[in-house]
Motif scaffolding. Structure first.
Motif, PDB file in Angstrom:
ATOM      1  N   ILE A 160      -5.911   5.916   2.908  1.00 37.97           N
ATOM      2  CA  ILE A 160      -4.780   5.897   3.841  1.00 37.97           C
ATOM      3  C   ILE A 160      -5.287   5.907   5.281  1.00 37.97           C
ATOM      4  CG2 ILE A 160      -2.807   7.227   4.711  1.00 37.97           C
ATOM      5  CD1 ILE A 160      -2.333   8.087   1.767  1.00 37.97           C
ATOM      6  N   ASN A 161      -6.272   6.748   5.567  1.00 38.77           N
ATOM      7  CA  ASN A 161      -6.841   6.795   6.916  1.00 38.77           C
ATOM      8  C   ASN A 161      -7.493   5.466   7.291  1.00 38.77           C
ATOM      9  OD1 ASN A 161      -6.016   9.416   7.432  1.00 38.77           O
ATOM     10  ND2 ASN A 161      -7.899  10.315   6.623  1.00 38.77           N
ATOM     11  N   GLU A 162      -8.165   4.843   6.338  1.00 36.96           N
ATOM     12  CA  GLU A 162      -8.791   3.542   6.577  1.00 36.96           C
ATOM     13  C   GLU A 162      -7.727   2.482   6.879  1.00 36.96           C
ATOM     14  OE1 GLU A 162     -11.091   0.207   3.927  1.00 36.96           O
ATOM     15  OE2 GLU A 162     -11.505   2.311   3.477  1.00 36.96           O
ATOM     16  N   LEU A 163      -6.653   2.472   6.096  1.00 34.73           N
ATOM     17  CA  LEU A 163      -5.567   1.511   6.308  1.00 34.73           C
ATOM     18  C   LEU A 163      -4.872   1.736   7.651  1.00 34.73           C
ATOM     19  CD1 LEU A 163      -4.088   1.497   2.700  1.00 34.73           C
ATOM     20  CD2 LEU A 163      -5.232  -0.424   3.835  1.00 34.73           C
ATOM     21  N   MET A 164      -4.711   3.001   8.022  1.00 31.59           N
ATOM     22  CA  MET A 164      -4.082   3.310   9.312  1.00 31.59           C
ATOM     23  C   MET A 164      -4.976   2.849  10.463  1.00 31.59           C
ATOM     24  SD  MET A 164      -2.199   6.948   8.639  1.00 31.59           S
ATOM     25  CE  MET A 164      -1.745   7.117  10.353  1.00 31.59           C
ATOM     26  N   LYS A 165      -6.285   2.977  10.320  1.00 30.81           N
ATOM     27  CA  LYS A 165      -7.215   2.516  11.343  1.00 30.81           C
ATOM     28  C   LYS A 165      -7.120   1.002  11.494  1.00 30.81           C
ATOM     29  CE  LYS A 165     -10.983   2.640  13.977  1.00 30.81           C
ATOM     30  NZ  LYS A 165     -10.686   1.822  15.128  1.00 30.81           N
ATOM     31  N   ILE A 166      -7.041   0.302  10.385  1.00 27.65           N
ATOM     32  CA  ILE A 166      -6.902  -1.157  10.419  1.00 27.65           C
ATOM     33  C   ILE A 166      -5.599  -1.546  11.118  1.00 27.65           C
ATOM     34  CG2 ILE A 166      -6.537  -3.220   8.996  1.00 27.65           C
ATOM     35  CD1 ILE A 166      -8.480  -1.887   6.934  1.00 27.65           C
ATOM     36  N   ALA A 167      -4.506  -0.894  10.761  1.00 25.67           N
ATOM     37  CA  ALA A 167      -3.206  -1.191  11.380  1.00 25.67           C
ATOM     38  C   ALA A 167      -3.232  -0.908  12.872  1.00 25.67           C
ATOM     39  CB  ALA A 167      -2.105  -0.387  10.700  1.00 25.67           C
ATOM     40  N   SER A 168      -3.873   0.169  13.256  1.00 22.39           N
ATOM     41  CA  SER A 168      -3.991   0.508  14.673  1.00 22.39           C
ATOM     42  C   SER A 168      -4.810  -0.548  15.408  1.00 22.39           C
ATOM     43  CB  SER A 168      -4.638   1.877  14.802  1.00 22.39           C
ATOM     44  OG  SER A 168      -4.767   2.236  16.139  1.00 22.39           O
ATOM     45  N   ASP A 169      -5.889  -1.008  14.801  1.00 20.41           N
ATOM     46  CA  ASP A 169      -6.715  -2.058  15.406  1.00 20.41           C
ATOM     47  C   ASP A 169      -5.929  -3.361  15.558  1.00 20.41           C
ATOM     48  OD1 ASP A 169      -8.801  -0.261  15.478  1.00 20.41           O
ATOM     49  OD2 ASP A 169      -9.883  -1.138  13.767  1.00 20.41           O
ATOM     50  N   VAL A 170      -5.129  -3.689  14.562  1.00 20.53           N
ATOM     51  CA  VAL A 170      -4.295  -4.893  14.618  1.00 20.53           C
ATOM     52  C   VAL A 170      -3.311  -4.793  15.779  1.00 20.53           C
ATOM     53  CG1 VAL A 170      -2.447  -6.156  13.427  1.00 20.53           C
ATOM     54  CG2 VAL A 170      -4.527  -5.517  12.200  1.00 20.53           C
ATOM     55  N   GLU A 171      -2.719  -3.638  15.956  1.00 18.43           N
ATOM     56  CA  GLU A 171      -1.760  -3.443  17.049  1.00 18.43           C
ATOM     57  C   GLU A 171      -2.437  -3.664  18.395  1.00 18.43           C
ATOM     58  OE1 GLU A 171       0.520  -1.752  20.179  1.00 18.43           O
ATOM     59  OE2 GLU A 171      -1.338  -0.835  19.482  1.00 18.43           O
ATOM     60  N   VAL A 172      -3.641  -3.131  18.565  1.00 16.10           N
ATOM     61  CA  VAL A 172      -4.386  -3.304  19.826  1.00 16.10           C
ATOM     62  C   VAL A 172      -4.717  -4.777  20.047  1.00 16.10           C
ATOM     63  CG1 VAL A 172      -6.556  -2.798  20.994  1.00 16.10           C
ATOM     64  CG2 VAL A 172      -5.299  -0.964  19.862  1.00 16.10           C
ATOM     65  N   ILE A 173      -5.153  -5.459  19.009  1.00 13.67           N
ATOM     66  CA  ILE A 173      -5.492  -6.882  19.131  1.00 13.67           C
ATOM     67  C   ILE A 173      -4.261  -7.696  19.497  1.00 13.67           C
ATOM     68  CG2 ILE A 173      -6.205  -8.928  17.806  1.00 13.67           C
ATOM     69  CD1 ILE A 173      -8.183  -7.019  16.339  1.00 13.67           C
ATOM     70  N   LEU A 174      -3.143  -7.421  18.852  1.00 16.32           N
ATOM     71  CA  LEU A 174      -1.905  -8.129  19.195  1.00 16.32           C
ATOM     72  C   LEU A 174      -1.541  -7.919  20.660  1.00 16.32           C
ATOM     73  CD1 LEU A 174       0.474  -7.497  16.157  1.00 16.32           C
ATOM     74  CD2 LEU A 174      -0.398  -9.703  16.940  1.00 16.32           C
ATOM     75  N   ARG A 175      -1.623  -6.683  21.096  1.00 19.84           N
ATOM     76  CA  ARG A 175      -1.216  -6.337  22.459  1.00 19.84           C
ATOM     77  C   ARG A 175      -2.159  -6.918  23.509  1.00 19.84           C
ATOM     78  NH1 ARG A 175      -2.566  -1.525  24.029  1.00 19.84           N
ATOM     79  NH2 ARG A 175      -2.268  -0.594  21.989  1.00 19.84           N
ATOM     80  N   THR A 176      -3.450  -7.013  23.204  1.00 17.68           N
ATOM     81  CA  THR A 176      -4.425  -7.398  24.226  1.00 17.68           C
ATOM     82  C   THR A 176      -4.951  -8.822  24.110  1.00 17.68           C
ATOM     83  OG1 THR A 176      -6.258  -6.504  22.921  1.00 17.68           O
ATOM     84  CG2 THR A 176      -5.217  -5.022  24.510  1.00 17.68           C
ATOM     85  N   SER A 177      -4.828  -9.460  22.954  1.00 14.21           N
ATOM     86  CA  SER A 177      -5.492 -10.753  22.763  1.00 14.21           C
ATOM     87  C   SER A 177      -4.568 -11.932  22.504  1.00 14.21           C
ATOM     88  CB  SER A 177      -6.482 -10.656  21.598  1.00 14.21           C
ATOM     89  OG  SER A 177      -7.449  -9.679  21.875  1.00 14.21           O
ATOM     90  N   ASN A 179       0.806  -1.222   0.000  1.00 11.21           N
ATOM     91  CA  ASN A 179       0.000   0.000   0.000  1.00 11.21           C
ATOM     92  C   ASN A 179       0.839   1.273   0.000  1.00 11.21           C
ATOM     93  OD1 ASN A 179      -2.798  -1.101   0.253  1.00 11.21           O
ATOM     94  ND2 ASN A 179      -1.859  -2.082   2.018  1.00 11.21           N
ATOM     95  N   GLN A 180       2.131   1.160  -0.284  1.00 13.77           N
ATOM     96  CA  GLN A 180       3.005   2.332  -0.206  1.00 13.77           C
ATOM     97  C   GLN A 180       2.721   3.391  -1.264  1.00 13.77           C
ATOM     98  OE1 GLN A 180       7.041   1.059  -0.516  1.00 13.77           O
ATOM     99  NE2 GLN A 180       6.942   0.595  -2.695  1.00 13.77           N
ATOM    100  N   ASP A 181       2.091   3.013  -2.352  1.00 14.29           N
ATOM    101  CA  ASP A 181       1.813   3.972  -3.419  1.00 14.29           C
ATOM    102  C   ASP A 181       0.410   4.574  -3.321  1.00 14.29           C
ATOM    103  OD1 ASP A 181       4.343   3.584  -4.536  1.00 14.29           O
ATOM    104  OD2 ASP A 181       3.641   1.851  -5.694  1.00 14.29           O
ATOM    105  N   GLU A 182      -0.296   4.273  -2.253  1.00 14.31           N
ATOM    106  CA  GLU A 182      -1.657   4.791  -2.073  1.00 14.31           C
ATOM    107  C   GLU A 182      -1.617   6.314  -1.899  1.00 14.31           C
ATOM    108  OE1 GLU A 182      -5.332   4.952  -2.327  1.00 14.31           O
ATOM    109  OE2 GLU A 182      -4.626   2.885  -2.150  1.00 14.31           O
ATOM    110  N   THR A 183      -2.477   7.018  -2.630  1.00 22.72           N
ATOM    111  CA  THR A 183      -2.494   8.482  -2.562  1.00 22.72           C
ATOM    112  C   THR A 183      -3.799   9.031  -2.009  1.00 22.72           C
ATOM    113  OG1 THR A 183      -3.233   8.601  -4.854  1.00 22.72           O
ATOM    114  CG2 THR A 183      -0.842   8.768  -4.447  1.00 22.72           C
ATOM    115  N   SER A 184      -4.841   8.224  -1.983  1.00 29.70           N
ATOM    116  CA  SER A 184      -6.142   8.669  -1.487  1.00 29.70           C
ATOM    117  C   SER A 184      -6.084   8.823   0.033  1.00 29.70           C
ATOM    118  CB  SER A 184      -7.218   7.655  -1.863  1.00 29.70           C
ATOM    119  OG  SER A 184      -8.393   7.882  -1.117  1.00 29.70           O
ATOM    120  N   GLU A 185      -6.347  10.036   0.495  1.00 31.27           N
ATOM    121  CA  GLU A 185      -6.291  10.303   1.934  1.00 31.27           C
ATOM    122  C   GLU A 185      -7.304   9.446   2.691  1.00 31.27           C
ATOM    123  OE1 GLU A 185      -6.714  14.040   5.028  1.00 31.27           O
ATOM    124  OE2 GLU A 185      -6.247  14.441   2.922  1.00 31.27           O
ATOM    125  N   GLU A 186      -8.470   9.270   2.103  1.00 31.90           N
ATOM    126  CA  GLU A 186      -9.514   8.457   2.735  1.00 31.90           C
ATOM    127  C   GLU A 186      -9.048   7.004   2.902  1.00 31.90           C
ATOM    128  OE1 GLU A 186     -13.792   6.888   1.289  1.00 31.90           O
ATOM    129  OE2 GLU A 186     -13.553   9.079   1.257  1.00 31.90           O
TER     130      GLU A 186
END
Length: 75
Positions: A46-63, A37-44
């Motif tokens: 990118i924000n969606e992908l960042m939300k997914i990555a953030s959710d994954v981090e929380v799941i890894l840390r807590t579950s 996803n490094q070539d993604e230019t759509s801000e919307e």
């Protein structure tokens, strides 16, 4: 984005400490997803992908639980 990338790798190192197979698999998956996803230019998008990555981090840390065999019938 770079901050989130680094956070995922730090979380991976904590969660899978002393499990080289899981550490390597998680490293490859994180790097692959960011590379795909490094070539993604759509801000919307990118924000969606960042939300997914953030959710994954929380799941890894807590579950995710790492268990160690201490005896033939004990974990």
């Amino acid at each position: 984005v770079l901050k989130l990338f680094k956070l995922l790798h730090r979380t991976r190192q904590e969660v899978f400490k002393n499990d080289t197979r899981a550490l390597e698999a998680a490293r490859q998956k994180i790097n692959e997803e960011f590379r795909n996803n490094q070539d993604e230019t759509s801000e919307e998008k990118i924000n969606e992908l960042m939300k997914i990555a953030s959710d994954v981090e929380v799941i890894l840390r807590t579950s995710v639980i790492q268990a160690v065999h201490t005896d033939s019938d004990k974990i």
